[in-house]
Design a protein around this motif. Structure first.
Motif: not given
Length: 93
Positions: A35-49, A64-77
């Motif tokens: 999840e941290s790895e996915v978050l790091r890549l998304v934060a760098k601007g990469l799309s889910a694809g 699915g990872y993004l959904k779980e990350i959003y839930r754990k961090l209580s964020v919506g975007s």
């Protein structure tokens, strides 16, 4: 006076909620390594694809990872998730 409560039940509940002590905030949930790895890549601007292709996962798995990350961090975007990644030091400003 006639055996009736001075406040209606709905008003009494609203008053009790208003003056009740706030619930203690739960500590932030820990992210898994993936999840941290996915978050790091998304934060760098990469799309889910792009994240899916880079990590050799399906797009649905990344979603699915993004959904779980959003839930754990209580964020919506993605923007809020990126700010949290910066706060946690997962990406450099």
């Amino acid at each position: 006076a006639a055996g009736q409560p001075p406040l209606s039940p709905s008003i009494a509940r609203r008053l009790l909620r208003h003056f009740a002590a706030p619930a203690p905030a739960a500590p932030p949930a820990a992210l898994t390594a993936r999840e941290s790895e996915v978050l790091r890549l998304v934060a760098k601007g990469l799309s889910a694809g792009e994240v899916a292709q880079l990590l050799q996962l399906s797009r649905h798995t990344v979603a699915g990872y993004l959904k779980e990350i959003y839930r754990k961090l209580s964020v919506g975007s993605r923007a809020e998730a990126t700010l949290e990644a910066l706060r946690r030091g997962l990406v450099a400003p």
